[in-house]
Design a protein around this motif. Structure first.
Motif, PDB file in Angstrom:
ATOM      1  N   LYS A 164       0.835  -1.203   0.000  1.00  0.00           N
ATOM      2  CA  LYS A 164       0.000   0.000   0.000  1.00  0.00           C
ATOM      3  C   LYS A 164       0.869   1.253   0.000  1.00  0.00           C
ATOM      4  CE  LYS A 164      -3.633   2.309   2.625  1.00  0.00           C
ATOM      5  NZ  LYS A 164      -4.450   2.301   3.833  1.00  0.00           N
ATOM      6  N   ALA A 165       1.919   1.269   0.811  1.00  0.00           N
ATOM      7  CA  ALA A 165       2.836   2.410   0.873  1.00  0.00           C
ATOM      8  C   ALA A 165       3.593   2.581  -0.447  1.00  0.00           C
ATOM      9  CB  ALA A 165       3.814   2.245   2.029  1.00  0.00           C
ATOM     10  N   ALA A 166       3.995   1.481  -1.061  1.00  0.00           N
ATOM     11  CA  ALA A 166       4.707   1.549  -2.345  1.00  0.00           C
ATOM     12  C   ALA A 166       3.791   2.103  -3.439  1.00  0.00           C
ATOM     13  CB  ALA A 166       5.236   0.175  -2.729  1.00  0.00           C
ATOM     14  N   ASP A 167       2.522   1.686  -3.441  1.00  0.00           N
ATOM     15  CA  ASP A 167       1.559   2.214  -4.425  1.00  0.00           C
ATOM     16  C   ASP A 167       1.351   3.714  -4.221  1.00  0.00           C
ATOM     17  OD1 ASP A 167       1.247  -0.310  -5.543  1.00  0.00           O
ATOM     18  OD2 ASP A 167      -0.610  -0.747  -4.454  1.00  0.00           O
ATOM     19  N   TRP A 168       1.239   4.130  -2.956  1.00  0.00           N
ATOM     20  CA  TRP A 168       1.076   5.545  -2.623  1.00  0.00           C
ATOM     21  C   TRP A 168       2.277   6.351  -3.120  1.00  0.00           C
ATOM     22  CZ3 TRP A 168       4.115   7.999   1.319  1.00  0.00           C
ATOM     23  CH2 TRP A 168       3.733   9.306   1.607  1.00  0.00           C
ATOM     24  N   LEU A 169       3.467   5.823  -2.884  1.00  0.00           N
ATOM     25  CA  LEU A 169       4.691   6.479  -3.355  1.00  0.00           C
ATOM     26  C   LEU A 169       4.659   6.657  -4.866  1.00  0.00           C
ATOM     27  CD1 LEU A 169       7.711   7.406  -3.278  1.00  0.00           C
ATOM     28  CD2 LEU A 169       8.299   4.966  -3.317  1.00  0.00           C
ATOM     29  N   MET A 170       4.357   5.591  -5.573  1.00  0.00           N
ATOM     30  CA  MET A 170       4.427   5.640  -7.036  1.00  0.00           C
ATOM     31  C   MET A 170       3.355   6.542  -7.652  1.00  0.00           C
ATOM     32  SD  MET A 170       7.197   4.293  -7.747  1.00  0.00           S
ATOM     33  CE  MET A 170       7.055   4.395  -9.526  1.00  0.00           C
ATOM     34  N   GLN A 171       2.239   6.750  -6.963  1.00  0.00           N
ATOM     35  CA  GLN A 171       1.239   7.710  -7.457  1.00  0.00           C
ATOM     36  C   GLN A 171       1.851   9.108  -7.528  1.00  0.00           C
ATOM     37  OE1 GLN A 171      -2.332   7.458  -5.087  1.00  0.00           O
ATOM     38  NE2 GLN A 171      -2.786   5.376  -5.787  1.00  0.00           N
ATOM     39  N   ALA A 172       2.651   9.461  -6.552  1.00  0.00           N
ATOM     40  CA  ALA A 172       3.325  10.762  -6.563  1.00  0.00           C
ATOM     41  C   ALA A 172       4.479  10.786  -7.551  1.00  0.00           C
ATOM     42  CB  ALA A 172       3.821  11.107  -5.158  1.00  0.00           C
ATOM     43  N   VAL A 173       5.242   9.704  -7.609  1.00  0.00           N
ATOM     44  CA  VAL A 173       6.419   9.648  -8.480  1.00  0.00           C
ATOM     45  C   VAL A 173       6.025   9.772  -9.953  1.00  0.00           C
ATOM     46  CG1 VAL A 173       8.244   8.105  -9.329  1.00  0.00           C
ATOM     47  CG2 VAL A 173       7.850   8.350  -6.859  1.00  0.00           C
ATOM     48  N   ARG A 174       4.943   9.136 -10.335  1.00  0.00           N
ATOM     49  CA  ARG A 174       4.548   9.120 -11.749  1.00  0.00           C
ATOM     50  C   ARG A 174       4.077  10.473 -12.278  1.00  0.00           C
ATOM     51  NH1 ARG A 174       2.496   3.711 -10.201  1.00  0.00           N
ATOM     52  NH2 ARG A 174       4.005   2.237 -11.081  1.00  0.00           N
ATOM     53  N   LYS A 175       3.999  11.472 -11.420  1.00  0.00           N
ATOM     54  CA  LYS A 175       3.603  12.825 -11.844  1.00  0.00           C
ATOM     55  C   LYS A 175       4.763  13.573 -12.498  1.00  0.00           C
ATOM     56  CE  LYS A 175       0.183  13.270  -8.154  1.00  0.00           C
ATOM     57  NZ  LYS A 175      -0.152  13.976  -6.890  1.00  0.00           N
ATOM     58  N   VAL A 176       5.984  13.075 -12.321  1.00  0.00           N
ATOM     59  CA  VAL A 176       7.177  13.723 -12.869  1.00  0.00           C
ATOM     60  C   VAL A 176       8.037  12.658 -13.557  1.00  0.00           C
ATOM     61  CG1 VAL A 176       7.184  15.497 -11.057  1.00  0.00           C
ATOM     62  CG2 VAL A 176       8.549  13.428 -10.767  1.00  0.00           C
ATOM     63  N   PRO A 177       8.986  13.086 -14.388  1.00  0.00           N
ATOM     64  CA  PRO A 177       9.903  12.100 -14.968  1.00  0.00           C
ATOM     65  C   PRO A 177      10.788  11.486 -13.878  1.00  0.00           C
ATOM     66  CG  PRO A 177      10.052  14.211 -16.127  1.00  0.00           C
ATOM     67  CD  PRO A 177       9.213  14.432 -14.904  1.00  0.00           C
ATOM     68  N   TYR A 178      10.978  10.177 -13.947  1.00  0.00           N
ATOM     69  CA  TYR A 178      11.885   9.509 -13.018  1.00  0.00           C
ATOM     70  C   TYR A 178      12.697   8.488 -13.797  1.00  0.00           C
ATOM     71  CZ  TYR A 178       8.665   5.487 -12.726  1.00  0.00           C
ATOM     72  OH  TYR A 178       7.878   4.400 -13.019  1.00  0.00           O
ATOM     73  N   SER A 179      13.845   8.123 -13.236  1.00  0.00           N
ATOM     74  CA  SER A 179      14.787   7.256 -13.936  1.00  0.00           C
ATOM     75  C   SER A 179      14.652   5.795 -13.548  1.00  0.00           C
ATOM     76  CB  SER A 179      16.221   7.681 -13.616  1.00  0.00           C
ATOM     77  OG  SER A 179      16.358   9.055 -13.704  1.00  0.00           O
ATOM     78  N   MET A 180      14.373   5.568 -12.268  1.00  0.00           N
ATOM     79  CA  MET A 180      14.406   4.207 -11.740  1.00  0.00           C
ATOM     80  C   MET A 180      13.722   4.206 -10.386  1.00  0.00           C
ATOM     81  SD  MET A 180      18.079   2.457 -10.904  1.00  0.00           S
ATOM     82  CE  MET A 180      18.079   0.755 -10.455  1.00  0.00           C
ATOM     83  N   ALA A 181      13.006   3.116 -10.083  1.00  0.00           N
ATOM     84  CA  ALA A 181      12.348   2.996  -8.776  1.00  0.00           C
ATOM     85  C   ALA A 181      12.436   1.543  -8.327  1.00  0.00           C
ATOM     86  CB  ALA A 181      10.892   3.447  -8.860  1.00  0.00           C
ATOM     87  N   GLN A 182      12.980   1.338  -7.127  1.00  0.00           N
ATOM     88  CA  GLN A 182      13.176  -0.002  -6.566  1.00  0.00           C
ATOM     89  C   GLN A 182      12.617  -0.043  -5.148  1.00  0.00           C
ATOM     90  OE1 GLN A 182      14.663  -0.864  -9.903  1.00  0.00           O
ATOM     91  NE2 GLN A 182      15.066  -2.506  -8.509  1.00  0.00           N
ATOM     92  N   ARG A 183      11.927  -1.103  -4.815  1.00  0.00           N
ATOM     93  CA  ARG A 183      11.452  -1.315  -3.447  1.00  0.00           C
ATOM     94  C   ARG A 183      12.231  -2.476  -2.850  1.00  0.00           C
ATOM     95  NH1 ARG A 183       5.952  -4.092  -1.731  1.00  0.00           N
ATOM     96  NH2 ARG A 183       6.224  -4.026   0.506  1.00  0.00           N
ATOM     97  N   TYR A 184      12.752  -2.263  -1.655  1.00  0.00           N
ATOM     98  CA  TYR A 184      13.536  -3.279  -0.954  1.00  0.00           C
ATOM     99  C   TYR A 184      12.659  -3.984   0.068  1.00  0.00           C
ATOM    100  CZ  TYR A 184      17.770  -1.243  -2.922  1.00  0.00           C
ATOM    101  OH  TYR A 184      18.751  -0.795  -3.782  1.00  0.00           O
ATOM    102  N   ARG A 185      12.548  -5.287  -0.092  1.00  0.00           N
ATOM    103  CA  ARG A 185      11.849  -6.132   0.875  1.00  0.00           C
ATOM    104  C   ARG A 185      12.818  -7.224   1.289  1.00  0.00           C
ATOM    105  NH1 ARG A 185       6.655  -8.303  -1.909  1.00  0.00           N
ATOM    106  NH2 ARG A 185       8.277  -9.124  -3.211  1.00  0.00           N
ATOM    107  N   MET A 186      12.452  -8.000   2.299  1.00  0.00           N
ATOM    108  CA  MET A 186      13.337  -9.068   2.728  1.00  0.00           C
ATOM    109  C   MET A 186      13.610 -10.007   1.546  1.00  0.00           C
ATOM    110  SD  MET A 186      13.080 -11.799   5.852  1.00  0.00           S
ATOM    111  CE  MET A 186      12.832 -10.508   7.030  1.00  0.00           C
TER     112      MET A 186
END
Length: 124
Positions: free
Chosen positions: A96-118
């Motif tokens: 849920k937090a990762a989806d929330w993050l990406m909603q904001a990120v997708r509003k601007v150009p970005y190069s790379m996005a990685q989520r770290y889990r165990m």
């Protein structure tokens, strides 16, 4: 925020997003902070990535090659930082937090996005 084996950068429970410019990184951080000021958000300018994160892979493949992708991921951040890209490290303990993050990120150009889990580095 290092991997147990190899010692490479591995911020479990966080996502790292790289942006081609500082303005985009700051805009996303401000957007996220206005929605939820309790979430940990760290702005990582290129110099910080190169001085703090890049060195973590120096021994990541020693004495044996890493079974994971953390070394390759840090090398990708390093390449982008050398080109002037800025990073945001954002607390994302669940999907849920990762989806929330990406909603904001997708509003601007970005190069790379990685989520770290165990034991998993997930492309966002």
């Amino acid at each position: 925020m290092l991997a147990t084996i190899g010692g490479a950068f591995y911020p479990d429970g966080y996502s790292m997003v790289m942006f081609p410019d500082e303005a985009s990184a700051i805009a996303v951080a401000d957007d996220l902070n206005s929605q939820n000021p309790e979430v940990e958000i760290f702005h990582l300018p290129p110099a910080s990535i190169l001085s703090q994160i890049t060195p973590t892979v120096s021994d990541a493949d020693n004495p044996l090659p890493s079974a994971g992708t953390e070394g390759a991921t840090v090398r990708a951040y390093t390449k982008l930082a050398r080109e002037g890209h800025h990073g945001l490290l954002v607390e994302t303990p669940d999907e849920k937090a990762a989806d929330w993050l990406m909603q904001a990120v997708r509003k601007v150009p970005y190069s790379m996005a990685q989520r770290y889990r165990m034991l998993v580095i997930e492309d966002l």
